[in-house]
Design a protein around this motif. Structure first.
Motif, PDB file in Angstrom:
ATOM      1  N   HIS A 187      -5.534  -1.393  -8.810  1.00  0.00           N
ATOM      2  CA  HIS A 187      -5.090  -0.545  -7.701  1.00  0.00           C
ATOM      3  C   HIS A 187      -5.941   0.719  -7.621  1.00  0.00           C
ATOM      4  O   HIS A 187      -6.317   1.173  -6.534  1.00  0.00           O
ATOM      5  CB  HIS A 187      -3.614  -0.179  -7.942  1.00  0.00           C
ATOM      6  CG  HIS A 187      -2.850   0.200  -6.728  1.00  0.00           C
ATOM      7  ND1 HIS A 187      -2.805  -0.563  -5.587  1.00  0.00           N
ATOM      8  CD2 HIS A 187      -2.101   1.286  -6.473  1.00  0.00           C
ATOM      9  CE1 HIS A 187      -2.052   0.025  -4.691  1.00  0.00           C
ATOM     10  NE2 HIS A 187      -1.620   1.148  -5.187  1.00  0.00           N
ATOM     11  N   GLN A 209       1.348 -11.075  -4.964  1.00  0.00           N
ATOM     12  CA  GLN A 209       2.206  -9.939  -4.579  1.00  0.00           C
ATOM     13  C   GLN A 209       3.666 -10.160  -5.024  1.00  0.00           C
ATOM     14  O   GLN A 209       4.251  -9.260  -5.628  1.00  0.00           O
ATOM     15  CB  GLN A 209       2.121  -9.708  -3.067  1.00  0.00           C
ATOM     16  CG  GLN A 209       2.804  -8.439  -2.627  1.00  0.00           C
ATOM     17  CD  GLN A 209       2.328  -7.982  -1.262  1.00  0.00           C
ATOM     18  OE1 GLN A 209       1.887  -6.853  -1.094  1.00  0.00           O
ATOM     19  NE2 GLN A 209       2.380  -8.856  -0.273  1.00  0.00           N
ATOM     20  N   HIS A 264       6.605   5.670  -2.564  1.00  0.00           N
ATOM     21  CA  HIS A 264       5.329   5.006  -2.295  1.00  0.00           C
ATOM     22  C   HIS A 264       5.513   3.740  -1.453  1.00  0.00           C
ATOM     23  O   HIS A 264       4.733   3.453  -0.557  1.00  0.00           O
ATOM     24  CB  HIS A 264       4.693   4.666  -3.642  1.00  0.00           C
ATOM     25  CG  HIS A 264       3.264   4.275  -3.573  1.00  0.00           C
ATOM     26  ND1 HIS A 264       2.311   5.005  -2.923  1.00  0.00           N
ATOM     27  CD2 HIS A 264       2.630   3.202  -4.085  1.00  0.00           C
ATOM     28  CE1 HIS A 264       1.144   4.410  -3.043  1.00  0.00           C
ATOM     29  NE2 HIS A 264       1.300   3.313  -3.736  1.00  0.00           N
ATOM     30  N   TRP A 323       3.938   0.361   1.347  1.00  0.00           N
ATOM     31  CA  TRP A 323       4.196  -1.077   1.254  1.00  0.00           C
ATOM     32  C   TRP A 323       5.132  -1.581   2.346  1.00  0.00           C
ATOM     33  O   TRP A 323       4.836  -2.590   2.992  1.00  0.00           O
ATOM     34  CB  TRP A 323       4.734  -1.428  -0.135  1.00  0.00           C
ATOM     35  CG  TRP A 323       4.650  -2.870  -0.440  1.00  0.00           C
ATOM     36  CD1 TRP A 323       3.551  -3.661  -0.381  1.00  0.00           C
ATOM     37  CD2 TRP A 323       5.737  -3.727  -0.787  1.00  0.00           C
ATOM     38  NE1 TRP A 323       3.883  -4.955  -0.678  1.00  0.00           N
ATOM     39  CE2 TRP A 323       5.217  -5.013  -0.946  1.00  0.00           C
ATOM     40  CE3 TRP A 323       7.109  -3.520  -0.996  1.00  0.00           C
ATOM     41  CZ2 TRP A 323       6.008  -6.091  -1.301  1.00  0.00           C
ATOM     42  CZ3 TRP A 323       7.895  -4.594  -1.358  1.00  0.00           C
ATOM     43  CH2 TRP A 323       7.335  -5.864  -1.499  1.00  0.00           C
TER      44      TRP A 323
HETATM   45  C1  HEM Z   1      -3.331   8.115  -4.835  1.00  0.00           C
HETATM   46  C2  HEM Z   1      -2.811   7.067  -5.408  1.00  0.00           C
HETATM   47  C3  HEM Z   1      -2.415   5.797  -4.668  1.00  0.00           C
HETATM   48  C4  HEM Z   1      -2.785   5.320  -3.433  1.00  0.00           C
HETATM   49  C5  HEM Z   1      -3.730   5.962  -2.418  1.00  0.00           C
HETATM   50  C6  HEM Z   1      -2.093   4.053  -3.240  1.00  0.00           C
HETATM   51  C7  HEM Z   1      -2.185   3.274  -2.077  1.00  0.00           C
HETATM   52  C8  HEM Z   1      -1.447   2.129  -1.840  1.00  0.00           C
HETATM   53  C9  HEM Z   1      -1.548   1.320  -0.628  1.00  0.00           C
HETATM   54  C10 HEM Z   1      -2.476   1.598   0.543  1.00  0.00           C
HETATM   55  C11 HEM Z   1      -0.657   0.288  -0.760  1.00  0.00           C
HETATM   56  C12 HEM Z   1      -0.363  -0.838   0.261  1.00  0.00           C
HETATM   57  C13 HEM Z   1      -1.219  -2.008  -0.118  1.00  0.00           C
HETATM   58  C14 HEM Z   1      -0.812  -3.245   0.685  1.00  0.00           C
HETATM   59  O1  HEM Z   1       0.268  -3.761   0.452  1.00  0.00           O
HETATM   60  O2  HEM Z   1      -1.566  -3.648   1.536  1.00  0.00           O
HETATM   61  C15 HEM Z   1      -0.025   0.435  -2.054  1.00  0.00           C
HETATM   62  C16 HEM Z   1       0.915  -0.456  -2.564  1.00  0.00           C
HETATM   63  C17 HEM Z   1       1.433  -0.364  -3.853  1.00  0.00           C
HETATM   64  N1  HEM Z   1       1.211   0.653  -4.774  1.00  0.00           N
HETATM   65 FE1  HEM Z   1      -0.053   2.208  -4.536  1.00  0.00          FE
HETATM   66  N2  HEM Z   1      -1.336   3.756  -4.348  1.00  0.00           N
HETATM   67  C18 HEM Z   1      -1.495   4.800  -5.251  1.00  0.00           C
HETATM   68  C19 HEM Z   1      -0.909   4.931  -6.504  1.00  0.00           C
HETATM   69  C20 HEM Z   1      -0.036   4.002  -7.051  1.00  0.00           C
HETATM   70  C21 HEM Z   1       0.543   4.098  -8.392  1.00  0.00           C
HETATM   71  C22 HEM Z   1       0.276   5.229  -9.387  1.00  0.00           C
HETATM   72  C23 HEM Z   1       1.355   3.016  -8.567  1.00  0.00           C
HETATM   73  C24 HEM Z   1       2.200   2.623  -9.760  1.00  0.00           C
HETATM   74  C25 HEM Z   1       2.741   3.468 -10.604  1.00  0.00           C
HETATM   75  C26 HEM Z   1       1.276   2.241  -7.323  1.00  0.00           C
HETATM   76  C27 HEM Z   1       1.974   1.076  -7.101  1.00  0.00           C
HETATM   77  C28 HEM Z   1       1.910   0.331  -5.934  1.00  0.00           C
HETATM   78  C29 HEM Z   1       2.609  -0.937  -5.735  1.00  0.00           C
HETATM   79  C30 HEM Z   1       3.472  -1.650  -6.770  1.00  0.00           C
HETATM   80  C31 HEM Z   1       2.316  -1.373  -4.415  1.00  0.00           C
HETATM   81  C32 HEM Z   1       2.855  -2.631  -3.693  1.00  0.00           C
HETATM   82  C33 HEM Z   1       2.038  -3.816  -4.003  1.00  0.00           C
HETATM   83  C34 HEM Z   1       0.759  -3.871  -3.261  1.00  0.00           C
HETATM   84  O3  HEM Z   1       0.840  -4.067  -2.088  1.00  0.00           O
HETATM   85  O4  HEM Z   1      -0.305  -3.737  -3.871  1.00  0.00           O
HETATM   86  N3  HEM Z   1       0.434   2.872  -6.419  1.00  0.00           N
HETATM   87  N4  HEM Z   1      -0.509   1.575  -2.678  1.00  0.00           N
END
Ligand code: HEM
Length: 225
Positions: A29, A61, A120, A125
């Motif tokens: 990620h 996912q 988040h 999501w």
């Molecule tokens: C600046 C930091 C972060 C940014 C810019 C970011 C960005 C994103 C984006 C754009 C999505 C949607 C992706 C999609 O479903 O198409 C997403 C989903 C998600 N994020 Fe983050 N994220 C960040 C930090 C984190 C952190 C620290 C965690 C965990 C502790 C996390 C856990 C998740 C999870 C579990 C999803 C849903 C699954 C997925 O779609 O990949 N994120 N995030």
């Protein structure tokens, strides 16, 4: 097999396995989201690939979301069981003396990360799920934005100083959680014998670099929007 995960060893192994999976997810990620700082076009391309690839969307996912929920539920189960057990032991050998603040407060750093995940998911999501699975729009485009929408949508989220503050605070708790969790996961798997120091150093590096990297992404987009 089911019986094994009912035992305290089994629960710890299950917790460790879900921890390894989530630590691998964080690495992936971070690698994708850091692209939004250095190469927005590539970030858009990679986000569209990840966001429309059937294997990722329909297999990985759901596994990821199961891993996230499993880790939190098992975390609470273990904490409740440990609390009961600790009540007895604490009096006998002054448990606080030989444990770190991070290890004694994993449940609090865990709850802080859970609160972040809820925010988040609302930010990123759920809108993704709504656009693709509810509205059926897999184009990755949006009116008024040239090319793919992902970079534009991401930078918009980091305009609000309150959201950025909440994210940064959550990433500090993520670091505290990982500083104990990384080595503890290897310990639960019985994989530290003869390499504890090395694992502790790798763990420290991972636990500081990944959360700091996420803090950098959030602050970069806040001060560059
Ligand atoms: C600046 C930091 C972060 C940014 C810019 C970011 C960005 C994103 C984006 C754009 C999505 C949607 C992706 C999609 O479903 O198409 C997403 C989903 C998600 N994020 Fe983050 N994220 C960040 C930090 C984190 C952190 C620290 C965690 C965990 C502790 C996390 C856990 C998740 C999870 C579990 C999803 C849903 C699954 C997925 O779609 O990949 N994120 N995030």
């Amino acid at each position: 097999m089911g019986g094994f995960f009912k035992s305290s060893i089994g629960r710890k192994v299950a917790m460790a396995l879900s921890a390894f999976f989530l630590m691998f997810f964080l690495l992936q990620h971070f690698s994708i989201n850091i692209l939004s700082v250095f190469n927005p076009d590539l970030f858009n391309e990679v986000s569209h690939f990840m966001g429309t690839n059937p294997l990722i969307q329909f297999v990985l996912q759901p596994v990821l979301i199961f891993g996230v929920v499993f880790h939190f539920v098992m975390g609470f189960v273990l904490e409740i069981k440990n609390k009961k057990a600790r009540k007895v032991a604490y009096v006998k050998n002054n448990g606080a003396a030989n444990s770190t603040w991070m290890s004694r407060n994993m449940i609090y750093s865990g709850v802080a990360i859970l609160a972040f995940i809820v925010l988040h998911f609302i930010d990123f999501w759920f809108p993704e799920i709504n656009t693709k699975f509810i509205k059926g729009d897999w184009s990755g485009t949006i009116e008024g934005v040239e090319g793919f929408r992902y970079y534009e949508e991401l930078t918009h989220k980091f305009v609000s100083p309150i959201r950025v503050g909440a994210y940064v605070l959550a990433f500090v708790f993520l670091a505290l959680h990982l500083l104990h969790g990384f080595t503890s996961a290897f310990q639960s798997m019985g994989a530290t014998a003869g390499r504890k120091k090395t694992l502790q150093n790798i763990g420290k590096a991972y636990s500081i670099i990944i959360p700091l990297g996420f803090i950098f992404i959030a602050l970069y987009h806040h001060f560059n929007h």
